[in-house]
Write an enzyme that holds these catalytic residues in place. Structure first.
Site, PDB file in Angstrom:
ATOM      1  CB  CYS A   1      -0.914   0.005   1.215  1.00 34.85           C
ATOM      2  SG  CYS A   1      -1.920  -1.467   1.304  1.00 34.85           S
TER       3      CYS A   1
ATOM      4  CB  THR B   1      -5.918  -5.114  11.826  1.00 32.20           C
ATOM      5  OG1 THR B   1      -6.582  -4.692  13.015  1.00 32.20           O
ATOM      6  CG2 THR B   1      -6.110  -4.047  10.758  1.00 32.20           C
TER       7      THR B   1
ATOM      8  CE  LYS C   1     -14.807  -2.124  15.452  1.00 27.98           C
ATOM      9  NZ  LYS C   1     -14.042  -1.635  16.597  1.00 27.98           N
TER      10      LYS C   1
ATOM     11  CG  MET D   1      -2.325   8.400  10.770  1.00 30.75           C
ATOM     12  SD  MET D   1      -2.278   7.366  12.258  1.00 30.75           S
ATOM     13  CE  MET D   1      -1.956   5.750  11.606  1.00 30.75           C
TER      14      MET D   1
ATOM     15  CG  ASP E   1      28.185  10.659  27.628  1.00 29.26           C
ATOM     16  OD1 ASP E   1      29.166   9.987  27.279  1.00 29.26           O
ATOM     17  OD2 ASP E   1      27.242  10.190  28.289  1.00 29.26           O
TER      18      ASP E   1
HETATM   19  N1  LIG Z   1      -3.124   7.274  17.060  1.00 26.70           N
HETATM   20  C1  LIG Z   1      -3.331   5.976  17.034  1.00 26.70           C
HETATM   21  N2  LIG Z   1      -4.008   5.444  16.039  1.00 26.70           N
HETATM   22  C2  LIG Z   1      -4.201   4.117  16.065  1.00 26.70           C
HETATM   23  C3  LIG Z   1      -3.713   3.295  17.076  1.00 26.70           C
HETATM   24  N3  LIG Z   1      -4.077   2.027  16.802  1.00 26.70           N
HETATM   25  C4  LIG Z   1      -4.759   2.067  15.666  1.00 26.70           C
HETATM   26  N4  LIG Z   1      -4.852   3.333  15.227  1.00 26.70           N
HETATM   27  C5  LIG Z   1      -5.532   3.826  14.038  1.00 26.70           C
HETATM   28  O1  LIG Z   1      -6.605   2.986  13.828  1.00 26.70           O
HETATM   29  C6  LIG Z   1      -6.532   2.488  12.508  1.00 26.70           C
HETATM   30  C7  LIG Z   1      -7.184   1.154  12.460  1.00 26.70           C
HETATM   31  O2  LIG Z   1      -6.462   0.254  13.216  1.00 26.70           O
HETATM   32  P1  LIG Z   1      -7.013  -1.164  13.600  1.00 26.70           P
HETATM   33  O3  LIG Z   1      -5.891  -2.101  13.524  1.00 26.70           O
HETATM   34  O4  LIG Z   1      -8.221  -1.465  12.837  1.00 26.70           O
HETATM   35  O5  LIG Z   1      -7.289  -1.019  15.130  1.00 26.70           O
HETATM   36  P2  LIG Z   1      -8.392  -0.313  16.034  1.00 26.70           P
HETATM   37  O6  LIG Z   1      -9.169   0.697  15.321  1.00 26.70           O
HETATM   38  O7  LIG Z   1      -7.679   0.096  17.234  1.00 26.70           O
HETATM   39  O8  LIG Z   1      -9.276  -1.537  16.356  1.00 26.70           O
HETATM   40  P3  LIG Z   1     -10.416  -1.770  17.390  1.00 26.70           P
HETATM   41  O9  LIG Z   1      -9.922  -2.865  18.219  1.00 26.70           O
HETATM   42  O10 LIG Z   1     -11.527  -2.169  16.520  1.00 26.70           O
HETATM   43  O11 LIG Z   1     -10.670  -0.521  18.143  1.00 26.70           O
HETATM   44  C8  LIG Z   1      -5.072   2.520  12.172  1.00 26.70           C
HETATM   45  O12 LIG Z   1      -4.872   2.648  10.830  1.00 26.70           O
HETATM   46  C9  LIG Z   1      -4.663   3.778  12.839  1.00 26.70           C
HETATM   47  O13 LIG Z   1      -5.006   4.870  12.026  1.00 26.70           O
HETATM   48  C10 LIG Z   1      -3.000   3.907  18.111  1.00 26.70           C
HETATM   49  O14 LIG Z   1      -2.553   3.272  19.040  1.00 26.70           O
HETATM   50  N5  LIG Z   1      -2.824   5.245  18.039  1.00 26.70           N
HETATM   51  C1  LIG Z   2      -0.390  -1.502   9.045  1.00 31.87           C
HETATM   52  S1  LIG Z   2      -1.867  -2.320   8.734  1.00 31.87           S
HETATM   53  C2  LIG Z   2      -1.501  -3.940   9.261  1.00 31.87           C
HETATM   54  C3  LIG Z   2      -2.600  -4.920   9.102  1.00 31.87           C
HETATM   55  C4  LIG Z   2      -2.979  -5.320   7.702  1.00 31.87           C
HETATM   56  N1  LIG Z   2      -1.898  -5.542   6.841  1.00 31.87           N
HETATM   57  C5  LIG Z   2      -3.953  -4.332   7.092  1.00 31.87           C
HETATM   58  O1  LIG Z   2      -3.597  -3.673   6.120  1.00 31.87           O
HETATM   59  O2  LIG Z   2      -5.044  -4.232   7.607  1.00 31.87           O
HETATM   60  C6  LIG Z   2      -3.018  -1.760   9.986  1.00 31.87           C
HETATM   61  C7  LIG Z   2      -3.867  -0.599   9.600  1.00 31.87           C
HETATM   62  O3  LIG Z   2      -3.057   0.533   9.458  1.00 31.87           O
HETATM   63  C8  LIG Z   2      -3.555   1.318   8.428  1.00 31.87           C
HETATM   64  N2  LIG Z   2      -2.520   2.222   7.932  1.00 31.87           N
HETATM   65  C9  LIG Z   2      -1.335   1.894   7.390  1.00 31.87           C
HETATM   66  N3  LIG Z   2      -0.656   3.003   7.041  1.00 31.87           N
HETATM   67  C10 LIG Z   2      -1.430   4.050   7.391  1.00 31.87           C
HETATM   68  C11 LIG Z   2      -1.286   5.456   7.271  1.00 31.87           C
HETATM   69  N4  LIG Z   2      -0.228   6.007   6.732  1.00 31.87           N
HETATM   70  N5  LIG Z   2      -2.259   6.242   7.737  1.00 31.87           N
HETATM   71  C12 LIG Z   2      -3.363   5.703   8.302  1.00 31.87           C
HETATM   72  N6  LIG Z   2      -3.550   4.375   8.449  1.00 31.87           N
HETATM   73  C13 LIG Z   2      -2.606   3.562   7.982  1.00 31.87           C
HETATM   74  C14 LIG Z   2      -3.977   0.293   7.411  1.00 31.87           C
HETATM   75  O4  LIG Z   2      -4.905   0.806   6.507  1.00 31.87           O
HETATM   76  C15 LIG Z   2      -4.573  -0.782   8.291  1.00 31.87           C
HETATM   77  O5  LIG Z   2      -5.947  -0.535   8.464  1.00 31.87           O
HETATM   78  S1  SF4 Z   3       0.685  -3.959   6.107  1.00 37.78           S
HETATM   79 FE1  SF4 Z   3      -1.445  -3.592   5.589  1.00 37.78          FE
HETATM   80  S2  SF4 Z   3      -1.494  -1.426   5.119  1.00 37.78           S
HETATM   81 FE2  SF4 Z   3       0.651  -2.034   5.063  1.00 37.78          FE
HETATM   82  S3  SF4 Z   3       1.116  -2.589   2.961  1.00 37.78           S
HETATM   83 FE3  SF4 Z   3       0.436  -4.420   3.943  1.00 37.78          FE
HETATM   84  S4  SF4 Z   3      -1.741  -4.484   3.587  1.00 37.78           S
HETATM   85 FE4  SF4 Z   3      -1.092  -2.447   3.180  1.00 37.78          FE
END
Ligand SMILES: Nc1nc2c(ncn2[C@@H]2O[C@H](COP(=O)(O)OP(=O)(O)OP(=O)(O)O)[C@@H](O)[C@H]2O)c(=O)[nH]1
Ligand SMILES: C[S@@+](CC[C@H](N)C(=O)[O-])C[C@H]1O[C@@H](n2cnc3c(N)ncnc32)[C@H](O)[C@@H]1O
Ligand code: SF4
Ligand code: SF4
Length: 596
Positions: free
Chosen positions: A51, A121, A182, A216, A564
């Site tokens: 991605c 996820t 989700k 982000m 240091d």
């Molecule tokens: N700032 C921040 N953003 C996060 C964090 N964890 C997840 N996110 C955001 O949430 C998005 C979705 O992450 P998911 O892996 O689906 O996790 P989640 O939303 O925490 O999942 P739930 O358990 O459903 O609440 C990521 O792409 C991030 O943008 C975190 O610890 N801090």
């Molecule tokens: C890093 S991925 C890992 C899990 C899995 N590979 C996936 O894509 O769901 C977890 C979440 O972070 C989000 N993510 C990755 N890069 C991001 C970015 N630059 N800004 C916001 N969300 C991001 C992805 O869309 C995904 O929902």
């Molecule tokens: S970890 Fe998830 S968000 Fe990152 S490249 Fe792979 S599929 Fe895309």
């Protein structure tokens, strides 16, 4: 549940919780009282997609396999956290579903008593194949990433094929009763912001929770402000079509702000990490695929639990390390602009990239007192710490600020028997000479060094400001700026060192008096023009003697600490311009530095 909560760290916030009837683990409670009951575990750095917003096209340099956590290690570490009160684990990555043992991991996690929820996820590519066994193993929650509903665009965004597999995965999840499913959609201007309404429409017939995620910045993902579509903007767009969009109550620790179009089966949400962070209620900790604990998504500080575990350390030792890291967690991330400037690994890694090997396994000190919000937009870094005065036992003088009567002279005498006035004037100079010519620290009778008897002097408010400049050169400066110096956060450590230095002045400089400092303030700033760190130290006291030495020692100590911390990068570091800038109070009048 077994809670090992003895030996809390010396943080007032956490000790408070020890008094609660059912205390949450002190090790997982941070300085701001946040309880961390949600652990995100990255199972792999690898991914079958690329991605654009997450990962460079060529992929990332992978950690050698031997350094990755094994199934047993994942489960052992998770178990440790669960015993302390973690009740939700989310498996992520990289792409967690490409790890061949993922089903086994879920099954073993399921056996952990106290763990209520296991989530994954995923990008959804392998979901159809794996979901039945994952569900059987005990998977409760499913978040699936999908950023576009247009197949060709999918290929462009993720640089691979697979759109239909993801859609099938989403349908399968709904079919198998996951509710909600989700769907994570990262919204980027010029990429997919025109699909917002289509994504909302998806929730009409399906119990999906589509979460629009603000884009982000991570290393190499070419983030910039223009590409960010803010929550407010998304909301406005959606409200134009669905003006009666309802706001739903959100859970206290939810990342998403939830909404719903009335009568739609599903709902939508906004993850507003950039425009309206939710750090205040953060309950998350992360373990990277190679076993580092990362207390904040946007923090660089990590500590290797893997190495500690592999060294055969006890549970207590691991907990100490975890507790120390949690204790250092900052209040919140540093704001949009700073995040965009800051060095953070691609989201896919959220693993160690530039860490010094010596740091692994140690709870290293970074950013001890301050949160990144202290940093100004240009990385102009200024921290202030006003601590309670250390009040050392004073000898030969009354408590600071108390009035002096004439009858108090007895204990003001130097052992040589000379009253203060005479001692000061009785050296090589004589009354009427320029005071600067007198050898005030030499006993005229013995010729030995003495501390000047200041007992006779009136008490006044003393203040001194000193400065030191440390020229770092380009490389070291840039590493300090990006917080990538392997020893830790240079500016934070230097700042604290300066404060400590001020308090130790009388022990370092032989003829200095002990002064009860009322205030020490050390600021450590980056000066990009000079590629330098500029230390400014302010000391203040009510007393009979000045505090310029304290300020100078504070500035010097902080400067030497910068040296240091950076000497592993280069020895071409120059500490210069250690000087007094100003001094007020006392009989000799104020002083202001004038450049020659
Ligand atoms: N700032 C921040 N953003 C996060 C964090 N964890 C997840 N996110 C955001 O949430 C998005 C979705 O992450 P998911 O892996 O689906 O996790 P989640 O939303 O925490 O999942 P739930 O358990 O459903 O609440 C990521 O792409 C991030 O943008 C975190 O610890 N801090
Ligand atoms: C890093 S991925 C890992 C899990 C899995 N590979 C996936 O894509 O769901 C977890 C979440 O972070 C989000 N993510 C990755 N890069 C991001 C970015 N630059 N800004 C916001 N969300 C991001 C992805 O869309 C995904 O929902
Ligand atoms: S970890 Fe998830 S968000 Fe990152 S490249 Fe792979 S599929 Fe895309
Ligand atoms: S940025 Fe850090 S503190 Fe804020 S919610 Fe994310 S992990 Fe928690």
């Amino acid at each position: 549940m077994y809670l090992l909560i003895q030996k809390p760290l010396l943080l007032t916030g956490r000790s408070r919780f020890l008094e609660d009837p059912l205390p949450f683990s002190a090790f997982l409670t941070d300085h701001f009282g946040r309880h961390h009951n949600y652990l995100r575990i990255s199972l792999t750095e690898k991914c079958n997609l690329r991605c654009q917003y997450c990962m460079p096209e060529e992929g990332v340099k992978l950690t050698p396999r031997a350094q990755m956590l094994t199934v047993k290690e994942v489960v052992t570490l998770a178990g440790l956290f669960v015993k302390q009160g973690v009740d939700k684990v989310r498996l992520t990555g990289g792409e967690p579903l490409i790890r061949p043992d993922v089903v086994d991991i879920v099954a073993q996690l399921r056996k952990l008593e106290g763990l209520k929820t296991i989530g994954v996820t995923t990008n959804g590519i392998n979901l159809v194949r794996l979901l039945p066994s994952l569900k059987e193993a005990g998977l409760n929650l499913l978040n699936i990433s999908l950023d576009t509903l247009v197949p060709a665009r999918f290929e462009f965004i993720v640089r691979r094929r697979g759109f239909h597999k993801v859609m099938e995965g989403i349908n399968k999840a709904v079919e198998m009763g996951y509710n909600p499913v989700k769907v994570n959609c990262v919204v980027m201007r010029g990429m997919n912001e025109d699909e917002l309404l289509d994504f909302v429409s998806l929730t009409e017939e399906k119990p999906l929770d589509v979460r629009f995620i603000e884009y982000m910045p991570f290393d190499g993902n070419r983030w910039n402000f223009k590409k960010l579509v803010s929550y407010q903007e998304m909301l406005d767009t959606i409200r134009q079509k669905w003006p009666d969009l309802q706001k739903l109550p959100s859970g206290t620790t939810d990342t998403a702000k939830a909404y719903k179009v009335p009568n739609f089966q599903g709902q939508i949400g906004f993850i507003t990490s950039m425009s309206d962070h939710f750090c205040g209620s953060c309950n998350r900790l992360r373990i990277t695929a190679d076993g580092n604990l990362k207390v904040c998504l946007f923090g660089n500080a990590e500590v290797s639990l893997r190495d500690t575990l592999r060294s055969g350390a006890s549970e207590e030792a691991l907990l100490e390390i975890i507790g120390a890291a949690v204790g250092r967690k900052k209040k919140q991330h540093s704001g949009m602009l700073n995040l965009s400037l800051m060095k953070n690994r691609p989201m896919i890694l959220i693993v160690l990239m530039d860490q010094h090997p010596a740091q692994r396994g140690r709870a290293f000190q970074t950013d001890v007192f301050t949160s990144r919000e202290d940093r100004l937009p240009t990385f102009y870094y200024c921290r202030a710490f006003v601590g309670p005065a250390l009040a050392p036992a004073r000898t030969h003088c009354t408590a600071a600020g108390s009035p002096i009567g004439s009858g108090q002279r007895a204990w003001d005498r130097d052992p040589t028997g000379w009253p203060a006035e005479q001692m000061v004037r009785g050296g090589e100079g004589s009354a009427g000479e320029d005071p600067g010519d007198r050898l005030t620290h030499v006993d005229p009778a013995t010729g030995q060094a003495v501390m000047v008897d200041v007992g006779e002097k009136p008490v006044s408010r003393r203040r001194a400001v000193a400065r030191a400049v440390v020229r770092l050169g380009e490389r070291a400066f840039s590493l300090v700026q990006q917080e990538r110096v392997s020893k830790g956060d240079v500016l934070a450590v230097a700042q604290v060192a300066g404060i400590m230095g001020a308090k130790l002045t009388d022990q370092l400089i032989p003829l200095c008096h002990q002064v009860a400092l009322d205030l020490v303030r050390v600021s450590v700033q980056l000066d990009p023009a000079r590629l330098a760190v500029v230390v400014t130290a302010v000391c203040q006291a009510q007393g009979r003697t000045g505090v310029e030495m304290e300020a100078l020692v504070a500035a010097s100590t902080a400067a030497l600490t910068v040296y240091d911390m950076c000497k592993s990068v280069t020895h071409n570091i120059v500490v210069e311009e250690v000087r007094l800038l100003s001094k007020t109070g006392g009989q000799r009048g104020d002083f202001q530095y004038e450049a020659a």
